[in-house]
Design a protein around this motif. Structure first.
Motif, short mmCIF file in Angstrom:
data_model
loop_
_atom_site.label_atom_id
_atom_site.label_comp_id
_atom_site.label_asym_id
_atom_site.label_seq_id
_atom_site.Cartn_x
_atom_site.Cartn_y
_atom_site.Cartn_z
N GLY A 194 0.78 -1.23 0.00
CA GLY A 194 0.00 0.00 0.00
C GLY A 194 0.81 1.28 0.00
N ILE A 195 2.09 1.19 -0.40
CA ILE A 195 2.95 2.37 -0.42
C ILE A 195 3.61 2.47 -1.80
CG2 ILE A 195 5.06 3.42 0.52
CD1 ILE A 195 4.38 2.20 3.20
N TRP A 196 3.54 3.65 -2.39
CA TRP A 196 4.22 3.87 -3.66
C TRP A 196 5.72 4.03 -3.43
CZ3 TRP A 196 1.96 2.79 -8.02
CH2 TRP A 196 0.58 2.93 -8.17
N VAL A 197 6.52 3.48 -4.33
CA VAL A 197 7.97 3.59 -4.23
C VAL A 197 8.39 5.06 -4.24
CG1 VAL A 197 10.15 3.08 -5.39
CG2 VAL A 197 8.35 1.34 -5.30
N TYR A 198 7.70 5.87 -5.05
CA TYR A 198 7.99 7.30 -5.14
C TYR A 198 6.75 8.09 -4.72
CZ TYR A 198 11.68 5.24 -7.96
OH TYR A 198 12.72 4.46 -8.38
N PRO A 199 6.88 9.00 -3.74
CA PRO A 199 5.72 9.72 -3.19
C PRO A 199 4.87 10.41 -4.26
CG PRO A 199 7.67 10.15 -1.87
CD PRO A 199 8.13 9.38 -3.07
N LEU A 200 5.50 10.86 -5.34
CA LEU A 200 4.78 11.56 -6.40
C LEU A 200 3.60 10.75 -6.94
CD1 LEU A 200 4.62 13.79 -8.67
CD2 LEU A 200 6.23 12.37 -9.95
N LEU A 201 3.75 9.44 -7.02
CA LEU A 201 2.76 8.60 -7.70
C LEU A 201 1.40 8.57 -7.01
CD1 LEU A 201 5.06 5.59 -8.67
CD2 LEU A 201 4.48 7.62 -10.01
N LYS A 202 1.38 8.83 -5.73
CA LYS A 202 0.10 8.78 -5.00
C LYS A 202 -0.84 9.91 -5.39
CE LYS A 202 1.79 11.26 -0.91
NZ LYS A 202 2.13 11.14 0.53
N HIS A 203 -0.31 10.93 -6.08
CA HIS A 203 -1.13 12.08 -6.47
C HIS A 203 -1.82 11.89 -7.82
CE1 HIS A 203 0.40 14.51 -3.13
NE2 HIS A 203 1.60 14.08 -3.43
N PHE A 204 -1.52 10.79 -8.51
CA PHE A 204 -2.10 10.56 -9.83
C PHE A 204 -3.34 9.68 -9.75
CE2 PHE A 204 2.34 11.45 -11.11
CZ PHE A 204 2.10 12.40 -12.10
N SER A 205 -4.27 9.94 -10.67
CA SER A 205 -5.38 9.01 -10.88
C SER A 205 -4.86 7.86 -11.76
CB SER A 205 -6.52 9.73 -11.61
OG SER A 205 -6.09 10.13 -12.90
N GLY A 206 -5.71 6.88 -12.01
CA GLY A 206 -5.30 5.78 -12.87
C GLY A 206 -4.88 6.26 -14.25
N VAL A 207 -5.68 7.15 -14.84
CA VAL A 207 -5.36 7.70 -16.16
C VAL A 207 -4.09 8.55 -16.08
CG1 VAL A 207 -6.15 9.24 -18.01
CG2 VAL A 207 -7.77 7.69 -16.89
N GLY A 208 -3.96 9.30 -15.00
CA GLY A 208 -2.77 10.13 -14.82
C GLY A 208 -1.50 9.29 -14.73
N LEU A 209 -1.60 8.17 -14.02
CA LEU A 209 -0.45 7.27 -13.91
C LEU A 209 -0.05 6.73 -15.28
CD1 LEU A 209 -1.11 5.13 -10.69
CD2 LEU A 209 0.88 6.59 -11.16
N ALA A 210 -1.06 6.32 -16.05
CA ALA A 210 -0.78 5.78 -17.39
C ALA A 210 -0.09 6.83 -18.25
CB ALA A 210 -2.08 5.32 -18.04
N GLY A 211 -0.60 8.08 -18.19
CA GLY A 211 0.02 9.16 -18.96
C GLY A 211 1.42 9.47 -18.49
N PHE A 212 1.62 9.44 -17.18
CA PHE A 212 2.93 9.73 -16.61
C PHE A 212 3.95 8.67 -17.04
CE2 PHE A 212 5.93 9.44 -12.94
CZ PHE A 212 6.53 10.69 -13.09
N PHE A 213 3.57 7.42 -16.97
CA PHE A 213 4.49 6.36 -17.36
C PHE A 213 4.77 6.37 -18.86
CE2 PHE A 213 3.09 4.23 -13.32
CZ PHE A 213 4.33 4.29 -12.71
N LEU A 214 3.75 6.73 -19.66
CA LEU A 214 3.96 6.85 -21.11
C LEU A 214 4.94 7.98 -21.41
CD1 LEU A 214 3.23 5.95 -23.95
CD2 LEU A 214 1.30 7.55 -23.90
N PHE A 215 4.79 9.09 -20.70
CA PHE A 215 5.72 10.21 -20.85
C PHE A 215 7.14 9.78 -20.48
CE2 PHE A 215 8.02 13.56 -18.53
CZ PHE A 215 8.24 14.47 -19.57
N ASN A 216 7.25 9.06 -19.37
CA ASN A 216 8.57 8.60 -18.92
C ASN A 216 9.24 7.70 -19.96
OD1 ASN A 216 8.19 9.96 -16.54
ND2 ASN A 216 7.67 8.16 -15.33
N MET A 217 8.46 6.81 -20.55
CA MET A 217 9.02 5.91 -21.55
C MET A 217 9.46 6.68 -22.80
SD MET A 217 9.41 2.91 -20.50
CE MET A 217 9.89 2.28 -22.12
N THR A 218 8.73 7.74 -23.12
CA THR A 218 9.13 8.58 -24.26
C THR A 218 10.46 9.26 -23.99
OG1 THR A 218 6.80 8.99 -24.79
CG2 THR A 218 8.43 10.49 -25.75
N VAL A 219 10.63 9.76 -22.76
CA VAL A 219 11.89 10.40 -22.39
C VAL A 219 13.03 9.39 -22.40
CG1 VAL A 219 13.13 11.61 -20.54
CG2 VAL A 219 10.74 12.17 -21.01
#
Length: 218
Positions: free
Chosen positions: A172-197
């Motif tokens: 029940g804990i995210w490895v990085y505190p930032l991730l807890k602020h995202f919705s499911g869609v937000g997480l998907a977008g964030f990870f897609l952005f990360n993979m692009t970078v």
């Protein structure tokens, strides 16, 4: 076996990060902020997974006797550096300090400073950049074909994403505190952005490597 500069470099970097991991692990048992050591300890963080794996393999390759076994290890090392070591290592530095400059509580809360000295933070999030650039200068690597690179990058991304989600579902804990602020869609977008970078950093690493190869073999 005579040790050359790249061998000494690989052994020193591996030893340095082994020391950093040991120093972090020694803090286990203290009243640390939630999530620091739960489920996986230091090994759930990209820096240690990345650099310990690559430089351990690099040192083993340099010290291995026999051309055949050394050749096989070198192929693995080159692939690991191309799709994991360089792009992921650079990504960690860029993303960490970008978020830290915006709001450090999202990635490295101030409460951590009470337990981990500044040098440890810089070991994980700053020294990575010059170390990886030094690796490019000391030993150019053979990069894979585009199809292999895309497949390998996708595998690395999906594997680490799966690990992050597994840790969250398990404790029940995210490895990085930032991730807890995202919705499911937000997480998907964030990870897609990360993979692009990461993909862009792969291309940059490939070009830097190619330029260094030209200088080396002139």
């Amino acid at each position: 076996m005579a040790l050359n500069l790249k061998t000494v470099f690989h052994v020193l970097v591996f030893s340095w990060y082994a020391f950093v991991v040991q120093s972090m692990a020694a803090k286990d048992g203290e009243e640390l902020p939630p999530g620091i050591f739960v489920y996986g300890g230091p090994w759930k963080y990209l820096t240690f997974l990345n650099l310990m794996t690559f430089f351990g393999l690099a040192a083993a390759t340099d010290l291995q006797d026999g051309k055949k076994s050394q050749s096989s290890l070198r192929k693995c090392k080159d692939l690991l550096f191309a799709v994991f070591g360089f792009p992921v290592g650079m990504f960690v530095v860029l993303l960490f300090w970008s978020i830290f400059a915006y709001d450090r509580e999202l990635v490295y809360p101030a409460s951590i400073d009470m337990f981990f000295p500044p040098w440890m933070n810089h070991a994980m999030h700053t020294l990575v950049l010059p170390i990886l650039l030094a690796e490019v200068l000391l030993q150019p690597h053979v990069y894979p074909q585009t199809k292999q690179a895309v497949a390998a990058l996708s595998f690395v991304g999906v594997t680490y994403l799966s690990w992050i989600i597994w840790v969250y579902l398990s404790v029940g804990i995210w490895v990085y505190p930032l991730l807890k602020h995202f919705s499911g869609v937000g997480l998907a977008g964030f990870f897609l952005f990360n993979m692009t970078v990461v993909a862009a950093l792969y291309v940059i690493g490939e070009k830097l490597n190619a330029n260094q190869q030209k200088k080396t073999f002139k």
